[in-house]
Design a protein around this motif. Sequence first.
Motif, PDB file in Angstrom:
ATOM      1  N   UNK A  41      23.917  28.059  24.329  1.00  0.00           N
ATOM      2  CA  UNK A  41      22.275  28.529  22.936  1.00  0.00           C
ATOM      3  C   UNK A  41      22.520  27.275  22.702  1.00  0.00           C
ATOM      4  N   UNK A  42      23.467  25.596  22.885  1.00  0.00           N
ATOM      5  CA  UNK A  42      23.983  25.031  22.001  1.00  0.00           C
ATOM      6  C   UNK A  42      22.931  24.006  22.838  1.00  0.00           C
ATOM      7  N   UNK A  43      23.032  23.498  24.563  1.00  0.00           N
ATOM      8  CA  UNK A  43      22.390  23.303  24.704  1.00  0.00           C
ATOM      9  C   UNK A  43      21.216  23.314  25.177  1.00  0.00           C
ATOM     10  N   UNK A  44      20.404  24.619  24.822  1.00  0.00           N
ATOM     11  CA  UNK A  44      19.545  24.673  25.549  1.00  0.00           C
ATOM     12  C   UNK A  44      18.817  24.203  24.596  1.00  0.00           C
ATOM     13  N   UNK A  45      19.047  23.906  23.229  1.00  0.00           N
ATOM     14  CA  UNK A  45      18.451  23.197  21.916  1.00  0.00           C
ATOM     15  C   UNK A  45      18.982  21.756  22.279  1.00  0.00           C
ATOM     16  N   UNK A  46      20.051  21.430  22.554  1.00  0.00           N
ATOM     17  CA  UNK A  46      20.089  19.241  22.853  1.00  0.00           C
ATOM     18  C   UNK A  46      18.999  19.712  23.411  1.00  0.00           C
ATOM     19  N   UNK A  47      18.182  20.013  24.505  1.00  0.00           N
ATOM     20  CA  UNK A  47      16.589  19.046  24.643  1.00  0.00           C
ATOM     21  C   UNK A  47      16.386  18.405  23.704  1.00  0.00           C
ATOM     22  N   UNK A  48      15.868  19.955  23.166  1.00  0.00           N
ATOM     23  CA  UNK A  48      14.953  19.016  21.637  1.00  0.00           C
ATOM     24  C   UNK A  48      15.730  18.617  20.756  1.00  0.00           C
ATOM     25  N   UNK A  49      16.923  18.569  20.159  1.00  0.00           N
ATOM     26  CA  UNK A  49      17.461  18.105  19.294  1.00  0.00           C
ATOM     27  C   UNK A  49      16.701  16.799  18.672  1.00  0.00           C
ATOM     28  N   UNK A  50      16.753  15.946  19.554  1.00  0.00           N
ATOM     29  CA  UNK A  50      15.838  14.132  19.018  1.00  0.00           C
ATOM     30  C   UNK A  50      15.009  14.116  18.915  1.00  0.00           C
ATOM     31  N   UNK A  51      14.205  15.446  19.681  1.00  0.00           N
ATOM     32  CA  UNK A  51      12.578  15.728  18.710  1.00  0.00           C
ATOM     33  C   UNK A  51      12.688  16.125  17.365  1.00  0.00           C
ATOM     34  N   UNK A  52      13.489  17.325  16.982  1.00  0.00           N
ATOM     35  CA  UNK A  52      13.379  18.158  16.168  1.00  0.00           C
ATOM     36  C   UNK A  52      13.836  17.772  14.805  1.00  0.00           C
ATOM     37  N   UNK A  53      15.077  16.426  15.315  1.00  0.00           N
ATOM     38  CA  UNK A  53      15.871  15.404  14.412  1.00  0.00           C
ATOM     39  C   UNK A  53      14.902  14.436  13.516  1.00  0.00           C
ATOM     40  N   UNK A  54      14.029  14.089  14.075  1.00  0.00           N
ATOM     41  CA  UNK A  54      13.031  13.480  13.617  1.00  0.00           C
ATOM     42  C   UNK A  54      12.132  13.772  13.331  1.00  0.00           C
ATOM     43  N   UNK A  55      11.581  15.386  12.996  1.00  0.00           N
ATOM     44  CA  UNK A  55      11.047  16.096  11.930  1.00  0.00           C
ATOM     45  C   UNK A  55      11.602  16.127  10.855  1.00  0.00           C
ATOM     46  N   UNK A  56      12.501  16.434  10.796  1.00  0.00           N
ATOM     47  CA  UNK A  56      13.840  17.067   9.584  1.00  0.00           C
ATOM     48  C   UNK A  56      14.892  16.453   9.443  1.00  0.00           C
ATOM     49  N   UNK A  57      14.991  14.921   8.968  1.00  0.00           N
ATOM     50  CA  UNK A  57      16.379  14.291   9.677  1.00  0.00           C
ATOM     51  C   UNK A  57      16.854  15.428   9.239  1.00  0.00           C
ATOM     52  N   UNK A  58      18.713  15.339   9.302  1.00  0.00           N
ATOM     53  CA  UNK A  58      19.948  16.377   8.945  1.00  0.00           C
ATOM     54  C   UNK A  58      19.825  17.641   8.726  1.00  0.00           C
ATOM     55  N   UNK A  79      29.723  30.678  33.591  1.00  0.00           N
ATOM     56  CA  UNK A  79      30.010  29.369  33.396  1.00  0.00           C
ATOM     57  C   UNK A  79      28.950  28.388  34.038  1.00  0.00           C
ATOM     58  N   UNK A  80      28.511  28.911  35.422  1.00  0.00           N
ATOM     59  CA  UNK A  80      27.646  27.518  35.480  1.00  0.00           C
ATOM     60  C   UNK A  80      26.648  26.945  34.640  1.00  0.00           C
ATOM     61  N   UNK A  81      25.775  28.469  33.825  1.00  0.00           N
ATOM     62  CA  UNK A  81      25.219  28.322  33.443  1.00  0.00           C
ATOM     63  C   UNK A  81      25.183  27.046  32.090  1.00  0.00           C
ATOM     64  N   UNK A  82      26.380  27.368  31.414  1.00  0.00           N
ATOM     65  CA  UNK A  82      27.406  26.704  30.107  1.00  0.00           C
ATOM     66  C   UNK A  82      27.582  25.358  30.444  1.00  0.00           C
ATOM     67  N   UNK A  83      28.343  25.147  31.636  1.00  0.00           N
ATOM     68  CA  UNK A  83      29.073  23.575  31.918  1.00  0.00           C
ATOM     69  C   UNK A  83      28.086  23.039  32.671  1.00  0.00           C
ATOM     70  N   UNK A  84      27.986  23.547  33.789  1.00  0.00           N
ATOM     71  CA  UNK A  84      26.846  22.610  34.690  1.00  0.00           C
ATOM     72  C   UNK A  84      25.093  22.844  34.972  1.00  0.00           C
ATOM     73  N   UNK A  85      24.890  22.886  33.340  1.00  0.00           N
ATOM     74  CA  UNK A  85      23.279  24.276  33.246  1.00  0.00           C
ATOM     75  C   UNK A  85      22.114  22.751  34.037  1.00  0.00           C
ATOM     76  N   UNK A  86      22.011  21.360  34.638  1.00  0.00           N
ATOM     77  CA  UNK A  86      21.590  20.807  35.226  1.00  0.00           C
ATOM     78  C   UNK A  86      21.584  21.468  36.907  1.00  0.00           C
ATOM     79  N   UNK A  87      22.802  21.812  37.756  1.00  0.00           N
ATOM     80  CA  UNK A  87      22.945  22.807  38.429  1.00  0.00           C
ATOM     81  C   UNK A  87      22.345  23.611  38.467  1.00  0.00           C
ATOM     82  N   UNK A  88      22.581  24.592  37.310  1.00  0.00           N
ATOM     83  CA  UNK A  88      22.209  26.079  37.588  1.00  0.00           C
ATOM     84  C   UNK A  88      20.233  26.375  37.107  1.00  0.00           C
ATOM     85  N   UNK A  89      20.346  25.478  36.441  1.00  0.00           N
ATOM     86  CA  UNK A  89      18.052  25.646  36.528  1.00  0.00           C
ATOM     87  C   UNK A  89      17.778  25.390  38.184  1.00  0.00           C
ATOM     88  N   UNK A  90      18.657  24.132  38.794  1.00  0.00           N
ATOM     89  CA  UNK A  90      18.365  23.877  40.057  1.00  0.00           C
ATOM     90  C   UNK A  90      18.301  25.181  41.343  1.00  0.00           C
TER      91      UNK A  90
END
Lengths: 305, 218, 190
Positions: free
Chosen positions: A36-53, B89-100
């Motif tokens: 869940x964290x990594x799927x949000x990470x991509x957007x994070x910087x953009x979200x931060x720009x709107x609502x810092x902190x 495990x792949x989805x969590x630790x290697x997301x790029x590979x998982x997506x590909x």
Amino acid sequence: MNKESSSYKMILLGVLCGICGLLLAFVNSVTAPIIEKSSMAAEYSNLEAFFPGASFSEIKDYDDPTGLVTGVYEAEGQGMIYKVHSMGYDSEGFTFLIAYNNDGTVAGYTVLEHHETDGLGKRCFEEDYTAEIMKISASEEAPLLSGATLTSTGVHDGIEAARTLFIAKNGGTAPAPAEKTEEEQPEEPVSKALKDEDLSSAGAVCEEKENDGTTVIYACKAKGFNPDNEAEVTVDLSAGTITAFEVTNAADDKDGVGDDAYEADNIARYIGITSDSEVDAVSGATETSKALRAMAQAALAEAGE
Amino acid sequence: MSENKEKKLGFGSQLIIENPVFGLYLGICSTLAISTNINNAIGMGIAVTIVLILSNILVSSVRNITPDDIHIPVYIVIIATLVTIVEMTMQAFTPDLYGALGEFIALIVVNCIILGRAEAYASLNPVGASAKDGLMMGISYTVSLFVMSLIRQILGTGVLSLSNPLTGAEIFAVRLIPESFVLSFMTTQTGAFLTFAVLAAACAAYKNKVTADDKGGK
Amino acid sequence: MNLLTLFLSATLINNIILAKFIGMCPFMGVSTRVKSAVGMGLAVIFVIFGASVLSWLLYQFVLAPLGLDYMKLICFILLIAAFVQFTEMFIKKNSPSLYKSLGIYLPLITTNCAVLHVALDNVAQGYNFIETCVNSIAVPVGFMLMLVIFATIRERLEGNDVPAAFEGNPIAFIIAAIMALAFTALNGLV
């Protein structure tokens, strides 16, 4: 126990499924938060720009019949951000983020990816239009941009989809921004004295038609949604006010966009104003209203008021 | 004499003649779909190898307590659990590979190689031997996938590149063929089928030659 | 989503064999004779439709509400295996003639990537019940279409002089390459 008996087989399968289920539940509990964290990470910087902190969470469950909204994020206690993918001129479409504060004002509007044309569709992502978007509230629709019809329609539709979700989240009504008083009609924000407003984009030009020393009638032309909006503006030189305002060519009316601006009530607002008056824009007809105001401004300027 | 001839069949030869992908046509679906670049190939190869080794070990361990008529569901549950774990495990630790790799990670469950080896080898042999067999098969699969991806990537994009699966950072990227000479259809479905056909034919040709040599040498 | 668009794209444009490479193993094995191709195709349509719809129902009413998304793979593949097993027993008992023509293919279909793919796809794309049904019919129809075309070509090819190395499967892949190229022409259809 006999290996061939049915109870043995059932027990074996049952135990096996049980062990596997537990194992999977364990691995899931470990990996799910990371995912869940990594799927949000991509957007994070953009979200931060709107609502810092702020602390963000992604909302996976949302009902968007248009299919334009591709992501919903909540800034805890502050607002909502919507990721929208819409179609403009280019067949790839474009992606942008629109964020609303909890009080209904727009917190941000950023384009993430687009392939629109320079000088045309691209203007939807440049300062002037962005400023327009930042001014609207959750109870209003996004304005269209003349000369960038396809793209701005795409932006409009996308923002509409986001707005619908935002209003739905708010219990079915758009939140009234704190500074505004309760009114049936949403007020346009930021009014300025007519003479101070920058209406240069409408390119209003006024020609003196009749002048009898006390009143002057100007034939004015300005660009609203379409280029040739025309009106006759009568200025009383001694009072420095507009005494008559008649639209002679409602150029935007044929597209069904500027209607509201041409309504008798809205036109009546120009009667009696001076260049110091504040004239509100008409929501949903921003460009046309701008054209009309520009013509009034130009007429008063020509008259030296 | 035949003994000498047999010893000559080193691992390399073995790899070509009894190649699971190009010789036995197992696991073709993923091979065709994944082989667009070597990153995916290596990632998928490692995933399949891990599942193969572990499933062989587990199947071998339960081979004596599993009655014959439920052995398929038992193997399936074991393999499906392993694949799900690998997928998470792949989805969590290697997301790029998982997506590909996408859904092909889940489809490892029905990769003929895994169930095939479980049935043909692991259910009949002890744990150690099964594990080794899994490793060997996995390596053959990975190498086959790698060769095919190498061809498709170089001819199809002209660029040879590798990225770190854990961070997504690029390890190297080198352009071998200028952009205008690239055969972009190699990255499409047509290119996949074509490359596969040529490689399969090459393996068959090699096999024919070795068999002919064997017969002729006597 | 427009159902006709869904059907056409699943059958022709995103054809499971030519575009997605799924279902290749039985494809190579069964496509040497048109008769067996038709038999296999029909069996596949039945299995994929039945198993996928059941899987979707299982997901919607059991797995999703309980938050057991990670059990999807195990449950689906077991459901598919069970479905095929019961179908085979049913056909064997009730219609020996049907069993003779179709029944032998059924066990092969369990490990056919296509069945699991369709089951997972229906869930991943978030289709509702009607869309699931349409997709679950459209995909195997596309599979059968390719299978029959392929078998026809391969039957014709038998009389030809194929280079020794390409005999058998490699030449089949060349045929598939040309077919894939031909079918990309349909890409603009939707």
